[in-house]
Enzyme design. Structure first.
Site, PDB file in Angstrom:
ATOM      1  N   ASN A  55      39.049  79.344  53.510  1.00 28.97           N
ATOM      2  CA  ASN A  55      40.071  78.070  53.171  1.00 28.97           C
ATOM      3  C   ASN A  55      41.171  78.227  53.679  1.00 28.97           C
ATOM      4  O   ASN A  55      41.786  78.793  53.810  1.00 28.97           O
ATOM      5  CB  ASN A  55      40.209  78.068  51.497  1.00 28.97           C
ATOM      6  CG  ASN A  55      40.455  79.822  50.868  1.00 28.97           C
ATOM      7  OD1 ASN A  55      40.532  81.298  51.966  1.00 28.97           O
ATOM      8  ND2 ASN A  55      41.497  80.366  49.964  1.00 28.97           N
ATOM      9  N   GLU A  57      45.171  75.837  52.859  1.00 27.22           N
ATOM     10  CA  GLU A  57      45.238  75.169  51.640  1.00 27.22           C
ATOM     11  C   GLU A  57      46.748  74.586  52.741  1.00 27.22           C
ATOM     12  O   GLU A  57      47.101  74.227  53.816  1.00 27.22           O
ATOM     13  CB  GLU A  57      45.948  76.456  50.786  1.00 27.22           C
ATOM     14  CG  GLU A  57      44.765  77.230  50.250  1.00 27.22           C
ATOM     15  CD  GLU A  57      45.086  78.126  48.949  1.00 27.22           C
ATOM     16  OE1 GLU A  57      47.127  78.738  48.798  1.00 27.22           O
ATOM     17  OE2 GLU A  57      44.813  78.802  48.293  1.00 27.22           O
ATOM     18  N   CYS A  66      38.456  74.476  50.698  1.00 28.61           N
ATOM     19  CA  CYS A  66      37.955  75.503  50.252  1.00 28.61           C
ATOM     20  C   CYS A  66      36.962  75.979  51.348  1.00 28.61           C
ATOM     21  O   CYS A  66      36.631  75.167  52.879  1.00 28.61           O
ATOM     22  CB  CYS A  66      36.337  75.280  49.231  1.00 28.61           C
ATOM     23  SG  CYS A  66      37.402  74.802  47.807  1.00 28.61           S
ATOM     24  N   GLU A  68      33.587  77.098  51.700  1.00 32.02           N
ATOM     25  CA  GLU A  68      32.322  76.116  51.534  1.00 32.02           C
ATOM     26  C   GLU A  68      32.530  75.281  52.066  1.00 32.02           C
ATOM     27  O   GLU A  68      31.103  74.469  53.581  1.00 32.02           O
ATOM     28  CB  GLU A  68      31.459  76.073  50.786  1.00 32.02           C
ATOM     29  CG  GLU A  68      31.797  77.515  49.654  1.00 32.02           C
ATOM     30  CD  GLU A  68      32.549  77.789  48.963  1.00 32.02           C
ATOM     31  OE1 GLU A  68      34.225  77.813  48.999  1.00 32.02           O
ATOM     32  OE2 GLU A  68      32.850  78.411  47.097  1.00 32.02           O
ATOM     33  N   CYS A  99      33.096  76.381  44.153  1.00 34.41           N
ATOM     34  CA  CYS A  99      33.608  75.379  43.156  1.00 34.41           C
ATOM     35  C   CYS A  99      32.676  73.919  43.066  1.00 34.41           C
ATOM     36  O   CYS A  99      31.845  73.961  43.189  1.00 34.41           O
ATOM     37  CB  CYS A  99      34.945  74.459  43.357  1.00 34.41           C
ATOM     38  SG  CYS A  99      35.056  74.041  44.942  1.00 34.41           S
ATOM     39  N   CYS A 102      32.493  71.534  45.865  1.00 29.84           N
ATOM     40  CA  CYS A 102      31.938  72.190  46.622  1.00 29.84           C
ATOM     41  C   CYS A 102      30.448  72.510  47.095  1.00 29.84           C
ATOM     42  O   CYS A 102      29.552  72.307  47.548  1.00 29.84           O
ATOM     43  CB  CYS A 102      32.272  73.763  47.577  1.00 29.84           C
ATOM     44  SG  CYS A 102      33.571  73.610  47.560  1.00 29.84           S
TER      45      CYS A 102
HETATM   46  N1  THU Z   1      38.171  78.299  47.029  1.00 28.66           N
HETATM   47  C1  THU Z   1      37.818  78.289  47.909  1.00 28.66           C
HETATM   48  O1  THU Z   1      37.133  78.646  49.294  1.00 28.66           O
HETATM   49  N2  THU Z   1      36.236  77.334  47.759  1.00 28.66           N
HETATM   50  C2  THU Z   1      35.477  77.620  46.145  1.00 28.66           C
HETATM   51  O2  THU Z   1      34.511  77.338  46.140  1.00 28.66           O
HETATM   52  C3  THU Z   1      36.486  77.664  45.337  1.00 28.66           C
HETATM   53  C4  THU Z   1      38.392  78.115  45.480  1.00 28.66           C
HETATM   54  C5  THU Z   1      39.624  78.502  47.047  1.00 28.66           C
HETATM   55  C6  THU Z   1      41.105  76.881  46.786  1.00 28.66           C
HETATM   56  C7  THU Z   1      42.371  77.096  46.957  1.00 28.66           C
HETATM   57  O3  THU Z   1      41.676  77.454  48.909  1.00 28.66           O
HETATM   58  C8  THU Z   1      41.618  79.248  46.333  1.00 28.66           C
HETATM   59  O4  THU Z   1      40.540  79.279  46.344  1.00 28.66           O
HETATM   60  C9  THU Z   1      41.930  79.169  45.220  1.00 28.66           C
HETATM   61  O5  THU Z   1      41.923  78.032  44.295  1.00 28.66           O
END
Ligand code: THU
Length: 146
Positions: A55, A57, A66, A68, A99, A102
């Site tokens: 991920n 940000e 994210c 994925e 999520c 994704c």
């Molecule tokens: N996140 C992911 O990388 N994948 C997911 O499927 C769920 C959330 C990340 C996004 C953000 O950087 C952190 O997790 C908290 O939500």
């Protein structure tokens, strides 16, 4: 039962472990100054190649991508559009599932997909994209109408 305890399908335990190691390694490179919640993802291609993503940000929060989806982006950019497995690593007791956004992005490239969710302490949960996103909208819904 929608969640399985054991590996399934044609993927060997050794391959799952290779995928896990790749996802664990890329998680270390996650850029997470806001949530402090690093995620690693590793996709397996039918040829046995692994493509990873973490991920990334953003200060806007909304522009965060994210792990994925970054793995999918990296794969498409390296000419890979078919996937046979996904491993996602999060450091929580019950390893997190991808999520909703994704799930939909994975569905763009996969009819179904075995998904292994792990944490770095050895906990494993298996599921599938069909379980996580049943009755989904697909580009095939309108492409086939032409
Ligand atoms: N996140 C992911 O990388 N994948 C997911 O499927 C769920 C959330 C990340 C996004 C953000 O950087 C952190 O997790 C908290 O939500």
């Amino acid at each position: 039962m929608s969640e399985q305890d054991e590996p399934f399908g044609a993927i060997s335990e050794e391959t799952w472990q290779r995928l896990e190691q790749a996802a664990i390694a890329v998680r270390e490179r996650a850029y997470v100054p806001y949530s402090g919640f690093p995620v690693g993802a590793a996709l397996l291609t039918p040829e046995g190649e692994i493509v990873v993503g973490c991920n990334v940000e953003n200060a806007t929060i909304g522009a965060t991508v994210c792990a994925e989806r970054n793995a999918i982006g990296a794969a498409v950019a390296s000419d890979k559009r078919e996937f046979v497995a996904l491993c996602v690593v999060t450091d929580v007791e019950e390893p997190s599932a991808p999520c909703g956004i994704c799930r939909q992005v994975l569905a763009e490239f996969c009819d179904d997909l075995p998904i292994l969710m792990i944490n770095p302490h050895g906990q494993r949960r298996f599921t599938t994209l069909d379980t996580l996103l049943p009755m989904r909208f697909s580009g095939r819904d309108f492409l086939e109408k032409e």
